[in-house]
Design a protein around this motif. Structure first.
Motif, PDB file in Angstrom:
ATOM      1  N   SER A   1     -23.004-113.341  30.894  1.00  0.00           N
ATOM      2  CA  SER A   1     -23.484-112.012  31.273  1.00  0.00           C
ATOM      3  C   SER A   1     -24.273-112.111  32.579  1.00  0.00           C
ATOM      4  CB  SER A   1     -24.410-111.449  30.193  1.00  0.00           C
ATOM      5  OG  SER A   1     -23.770-111.485  28.943  1.00  0.00           O
ATOM      6  N   VAL A   2     -23.600-111.762  33.674  1.00  0.00           N
ATOM      7  CA  VAL A   2     -24.241-111.879  34.991  1.00  0.00           C
ATOM      8  C   VAL A   2     -25.069-110.614  35.231  1.00  0.00           C
ATOM      9  CG1 VAL A   2     -23.864-112.232  37.464  1.00  0.00           C
ATOM     10  CG2 VAL A   2     -22.212-113.144  35.791  1.00  0.00           C
ATOM     11  N   VAL A   3     -26.376-110.768  35.289  1.00  0.00           N
ATOM     12  CA  VAL A   3     -27.215-109.589  35.527  1.00  0.00           C
ATOM     13  C   VAL A   3     -27.077-109.166  36.986  1.00  0.00           C
ATOM     14  CG1 VAL A   3     -29.584-108.737  35.641  1.00  0.00           C
ATOM     15  CG2 VAL A   3     -28.800-110.027  33.644  1.00  0.00           C
ATOM     16  N   HIS A   4     -26.719-107.906  37.154  1.00  0.00           N
ATOM     17  CA  HIS A   4     -26.519-107.334  38.488  1.00  0.00           C
ATOM     18  C   HIS A   4     -27.839-106.785  39.024  1.00  0.00           C
ATOM     19  CE1 HIS A   4     -25.650-103.774  41.012  1.00  0.00           C
ATOM     20  NE2 HIS A   4     -24.568-104.416  41.414  1.00  0.00           N
ATOM     21  N   SER A   5     -28.542-106.019  38.153  1.00  0.00           N
ATOM     22  CA  SER A   5     -29.776-105.366  38.611  1.00  0.00           C
ATOM     23  C   SER A   5     -30.516-104.764  37.423  1.00  0.00           C
ATOM     24  CB  SER A   5     -29.441-104.259  39.617  1.00  0.00           C
ATOM     25  OG  SER A   5     -28.482-103.373  39.063  1.00  0.00           O
ATOM     26  N   ILE A   6     -31.714-104.323  37.688  1.00  0.00           N
ATOM     27  CA  ILE A   6     -32.534-103.655  36.669  1.00  0.00           C
ATOM     28  C   ILE A   6     -32.447-102.144  36.931  1.00  0.00           C
ATOM     29  CG2 ILE A   6     -34.915-103.335  35.845  1.00  0.00           C
ATOM     30  CD1 ILE A   6     -35.316-106.338  36.580  1.00  0.00           C
ATOM     31  N   ILE A   7     -32.315-101.377  35.838  1.00  0.00           N
ATOM     32  CA  ILE A   7     -32.151 -99.916  35.984  1.00  0.00           C
ATOM     33  C   ILE A   7     -33.536 -99.261  35.969  1.00  0.00           C
ATOM     34  CG2 ILE A   7     -31.069 -97.853  35.013  1.00  0.00           C
ATOM     35  CD1 ILE A   7     -29.278 -99.871  33.342  1.00  0.00           C
ATOM     36  N   TYR A   8     -33.831 -98.486  37.016  1.00  0.00           N
ATOM     37  CA  TYR A   8     -35.120 -97.784  37.095  1.00  0.00           C
ATOM     38  C   TYR A   8     -34.880 -96.305  36.852  1.00  0.00           C
ATOM     39  CZ  TYR A   8     -39.638 -96.207  38.796  1.00  0.00           C
ATOM     40  OH  TYR A   8     -40.882 -95.630  38.882  1.00  0.00           O
ATOM     41  N   ASP A   9     -35.644 -95.710  35.943  1.00  0.00           N
ATOM     42  CA  ASP A   9     -35.515 -94.282  35.636  1.00  0.00           C
ATOM     43  C   ASP A   9     -36.589 -93.520  36.413  1.00  0.00           C
ATOM     44  OD1 ASP A   9     -35.939 -91.716  34.330  1.00  0.00           O
ATOM     45  OD2 ASP A   9     -34.627 -92.456  32.720  1.00  0.00           O
ATOM     46  N   GLU A  10     -36.124 -92.683  37.339  1.00  0.00           N
ATOM     47  CA  GLU A  10     -37.075 -92.002  38.238  1.00  0.00           C
ATOM     48  C   GLU A  10     -37.984 -91.037  37.467  1.00  0.00           C
ATOM     49  OE1 GLU A  10     -36.558 -92.249  41.839  1.00  0.00           O
ATOM     50  OE2 GLU A  10     -34.805 -93.560  41.667  1.00  0.00           O
ATOM     51  N   LYS A  11     -37.406 -90.412  36.402  1.00  0.00           N
ATOM     52  CA  LYS A  11     -38.211 -89.437  35.647  1.00  0.00           C
ATOM     53  C   LYS A  11     -39.273 -90.150  34.820  1.00  0.00           C
ATOM     54  CE  LYS A  11     -35.088 -85.550  35.176  1.00  0.00           C
ATOM     55  NZ  LYS A  11     -33.711 -85.796  34.728  1.00  0.00           N
ATOM     56  N   LYS A  12     -38.832 -91.187  34.121  1.00  0.00           N
ATOM     57  CA  LYS A  12     -39.779 -91.908  33.254  1.00  0.00           C
ATOM     58  C   LYS A  12     -40.711 -92.808  34.069  1.00  0.00           C
ATOM     59  CE  LYS A  12     -36.846 -92.017  29.159  1.00  0.00           C
ATOM     60  NZ  LYS A  12     -35.812 -92.780  28.476  1.00  0.00           N
TER      61      LYS A  12
END
Ligand SMILES: Cc1cc2nc3c(=O)[nH]c(=O)nc-3n(C[C@H](O)[C@H](O)[C@H](O)COP(=O)(O)OP(=O)(O)OC[C@H]3O[C@@H](n4cnc5c(N)ncnc54)[C@H](O)[C@@H]3O)c2cc1C
Length: 571
Positions: free
Chosen positions: A270-281
Motif C-alpha cells: 500500500s503505497v501512501v500517496h498523500s494525507i487527505i485534509y478536510d477544509e471544513k473540519k
C-alpha cells in the motif's frame, strides 16, 4: 481517487492510521493498539512474517551460489545500494534496488532503503544509545537550528519504556554524556580492547571508553519470552532476519505484539500517496493509497494519523499532501517543510596494529563495538567547529593462516590455517552535522515514480564544519591509538556521500515556535494537530548517538499522548 460508498467508508475507517511499518511505525502500532485503538498500518512493501520470510537465515556460506558475494551484474545495477556494507547475496531481498525506486540527486546522496513490512528494522546494526541533556540543549546553547521543545527529562521515562520491551544490552557506566538505560547484561570487551581502554582513560581525563549498547537479548526477560524471542546467539548474521528473535525488529517484536491485541490491520503493498485534509473540519481525515500491484487508488480514514515512512519519505508524503489550505504541503505555512535535513558524518576511520597476547582470543561474534561518547564541546564551545563525534573501536585477530609459509598442503599447513593472525585495531567516527536551510529535499516537477507520485529531489551536502570535525577526529583518533601503544596507524577519509550513514533526519522538525518549526513538543503538526510525525523527520538536530532508540521513545511518547487525548475527546 476511487469513489468510496458508505459501506466502503465504514470498512475503511479506523481510529488511527500509521504510515510505515519500520522501527518507528512498529512502535506507533504497538502503543496505539495497546491503548485499544483500532489501528491500520499501511506499508508500501511486501509482507515479511517473522521466521517464515527469512529465506537465508540459516544458510551456510556454501549454500549460496556465490558464497555470499554479489555477482558483478547486481553490483553494477545497484551503484547506490551496493555501497552499503550489509548488501550481500544473503540480504539483497531486503534492500531497495536502485532502478526500482529512482530519486533525483541534486548533489550525491546515497539513499539506502528497505521497503517491506519491518522496513530497515530487519537490516539495522542495532546500536542504541540514549541522548543526554547536552544533546537536547545543544541547538539553543550553540545557536544553530532551533531549540528543542523537550529536554532529556521529558523523554527519559519513554527511553526506559522502549528499552524494557525491545531489550537493550549495556553496562551501567554512570556517564552524564551517555545516560544509562534499563539494560540487559552487557557484552564484554576482549583483552586488547580493555588494555586500550585503560591506556586512553589514563591519558585523557575527559574521555570515557565503554562497551557498546545494542538491541540484543543477552539474557531475555519474561517480556521478551512473551514476544516469542530468545537469546542472541552471537552469529552476526542479523541482517538476514534472526531465527531466534535475538535482536529487536518490528517483525519479531512490536508488530506481532500489536496483532495479538486484535486491534491491528496491516496492509502491505500500500503505497501512501498523500494525507487527505478536510477544509471544513480543518483537520486531516485520512490517507490516499495506491495499491502497489493493481495501481488502484483507495482512501482510508481515521481520527489520528502517524507518519512513520522514514525521514525522507515522510517529507515526500507531506510535500505531496496539498490542498487549498496547504498548497505547499501539509502543515507547511512558512516554507520550512523539507528543510534542515541532517545526517551523520561517517567519513573518518583508521586502522592500526597492536602487539597483543598471541595466546588470547575471543569467542562469538559480538554484535557491538567499544565506544567513546562525544568529548568535544560538551560543556562549552572549545574548538573551531560546532558539536562533536562519537568514536567506536574494535580489536580483532583477522588474517587466519597468517603464519602459513611454504607448501600449501599437509598437516603443518592445516594446523597453520587454524591460527588467527595478529591483533588489528579499527576505529571510526559518528559525527554530528548541523541542520541547515540549504540542506533540503523537494519534489521533482517532472519526474514521477511508477505510481505517478513525484520523485524526491535531494539536495544535501557536507559543509566546512563537517570538514573541520572530520580533521579533528583523524588527529585525535590517531593520537589516542598512539598513546594506547598501537602501531602502523593509517587514517582514512572515505569521502563517502551523505546518506550512506543511513541516519538521515529532519525536514519536519520539532520546535517551540510554529513560525520556525513544523511540529510541537508532542510531534503534532502545529497547523494540523491530528497528524503526528515521529520518525527521523521530526529531529531538530542529530546528536552523536545512533538515532533509532530516540525515534522509538519519541514515537511511544507521542502515541500514548495521542491515544489519551483522543479518549478525552481532543483531536
Ligand atoms: C545497514 C543499516 C545499519 C543501521 N544501523 C543502525 C544502528 O546501528 N543504530 C541505529 O539507531 N540505526 C541504524 N540504522 C538506521 C535505522 O535502520 C533507521 O534509523 C530506522 O529503521 C528508521 O526507522 P523508521 O521507522 O523511520 O524507518 P524504516 O525502518 O525504514 O521504516 C519505514 C517504513 O515505511 C515504509 N514506507 C516508506 N514510504 C512509504 C509510503 N509512501 N507508503 C507506505 N509505506 C511507506 C517503508 O517501506 C518502510 O517499511 C541502520 C540502517 C541500516 C540500513
Amino acid at each position: 481517487m476511487a469513489y468510496v460508498n458508505s459501506n466502503e467508508f465504514a470498512a475503511n475507517t479506523f481510529d488511527a492510521i500509521v504510515i510505515g511499518s519500520g522501527i518507528s511505525g512498529g512502535w506507533a502500532a504497538k502503543e496505539l493498539c495497546d491503548k485499544g485503538l483500532k489501528t491500520l498500518v499501511l506499508e508500501r512493501g511486501k509482507d515479511i512474517v517473522h521466521l517464515k520470510d527469512y529465506p537465508t537465515a540459516t544458510k551456510n556460506p556454501w549454500d549460496f551460489p556465490h558464497r555470499g558475494q554479489l555477482p558483478l551484474t547486481v553490483k553494477q545495477e545497484n551503484p547506490i545500494t551496493g555501497r552499503c556494507y550489509a548488501f550481500s547475496e544473503a540480504t539483497e531481498h531486503f534492500f531497495v534496488k536502485d532502478k526500482e525506486h529512482p530519486y533525483v540527486q541534486d548533489k550525491p546522496f546515497d539513499w539506502i532503503r528497505g521497503y517491506q513490512v519491518g522496513g530497515k528494522s530487519l537490516l539495522w546494526a542495532r546500536q542504541t544509545q540514549r541522548w543526554s541533556k547536552f544533546d537536547f540543549e545543544g541547538p539553543a546553547r550553540d545557536g544553530f537550528a532551533v531549540d528543542w521543545p523537550i529536554r532529556y527529562n521529558d523523554i527519559a521515562p519513554w527511553y526506559t519504556h522502549v528499552e524494557q520491551f525491545a531489550g537493550i544490552s549495556g553496562n551501567r557506566d554512570g556517564l552524564e554524556t551517555l545516560p544509562d538505560g534499563d539494560f540487559l547484561p552487557p557484552w564484554e570487551m576482549n583483552v586488547v580492547e580493555k588494555e586500550i581502554q585503560k591506556r586512553i582513560m589514563a591519558h585523557y581525563k575527559d574521555r570515557d571508553v565503554i562497551i557498546g549498547r545494542c538491541a540484543h537479548l543477552t539474557k531475555p526477560k519474561e517480556i521478551h519470552l512473551q514476544q516469542g524471542r530468545g537469546q542472541c546467539q552471537a552469529r552476526s548474521l542479523c541482517e538476514r532476519g534472526c531465527p531466534f528473535g535475538g535482536y529487536f525488529s518490528s517483525n519479531s517484536s512490536t508488530l506481532p505484539w500489536a496483532a495479538k491485541t486484535g486491534k491491528l490491520t496491516l496492509r502491505p503493498d500500500s503505497v501512501v500517496h498523500s494525507i487527505i485534509y478536510d477544509e471544513k473540519k480543518q483537520k486531516a481525515v485520512g490517507v490516499r493509497v495506491i495499491d502497489a500491484h493493481t495501481n488502484k487508488a483507495i482512501e482510508y480514514f481515521a481520527k489520528v494519523i502517524f507518519v512513520n515512512a522514514a525521514a525522507l519519505n515522510s517529507n515526500l508524503i507531506l510535500l505531496n499532501s496539498t490542498s487549498n489550505r496547504f498548497p505547499n504541503g501539509l502543515g507547511n505555512d512558512h516554507g520550512l517543510l523539507g528543510k534542515y535535513i541532517a545526517f551523520h558524518n561517517y567519513r573518518g576511520s583508521m586502522s592500526a596494529s597492536f602487539d597483543g597476547p598471541m595466546d588470547s582470543y575471543y569467542y562469538g561474534r559480538r554484535p557491538t563495538a567499544v565506544m567513546m561518547p562525544n568529548f568535544r564541546n560538551v560543556h562549552k564551545q572549545e574548538t573551531d567547529f560546532l558539536r562533536g563525534y562519537m568514536t567506536f573501536y574494535t580489536a580483532t585477530r583477522p588474517g587466519w593462516g597468517h603464519f602459513t609459509e611454504g607448501e600449501q598442503v599437509g598437516a603443518a599447513f592445516k594446523d597453520a590455517i587454524a591460527e588467527p593472525g595478529p591483533w588489528g585495531i579499527y576505529m571510526m567516527m559518528q559525527g554530528e552535522t548541523i541542520p541547515k536551510e540549504n540542506n533540503f529535499v523537494s519534489l521533482s516537477k517532472d519526474q514521477k515514480d511508477k505510481w505517478g507520485i513525484p520523485q524526491l529531489r535531494i539536495s544535501v551536502d557536507y559543509d566546512d564544519n563537517d570538514e573541520k570535525l572530520l580533521k579533528d577526529f583523524l588527529v585525535q583518533g590517531a593520537e589516542m591509538l598512539d598513546k594506547a601503544g598501537c602501531k602502523n596507524i593509517a587514517t582514512n577519509d572515505s569521502k563517502q556521500a551523505p546518506g550512506l550513514d543511513i541516519h538521515e533526519v529532519g525536514g519536519i522538525r520539532m520546535g517551540r515556535d510554529p513560525k520556525t518549526s513544523m511540529l510541537n513538543e508532542w510531534n503534532q503538526l502545529h497547523n494540523c494537530p491530528n497528524v503526528f510525525v515521529t520518525d527521523g523527520a521530526c529531529m531538530t538536530s542529530t546528536g552523536t548517538q545512533n538515532p533509532s532508540l530516540t525515534f522509538m521513545a519519541l514515537t511511544a511518547r507521542a502515541a500514548n499522548y495521542a491515544a489519551d487525548t483522543l479518549k478525552r475527546g481532543g483531536l
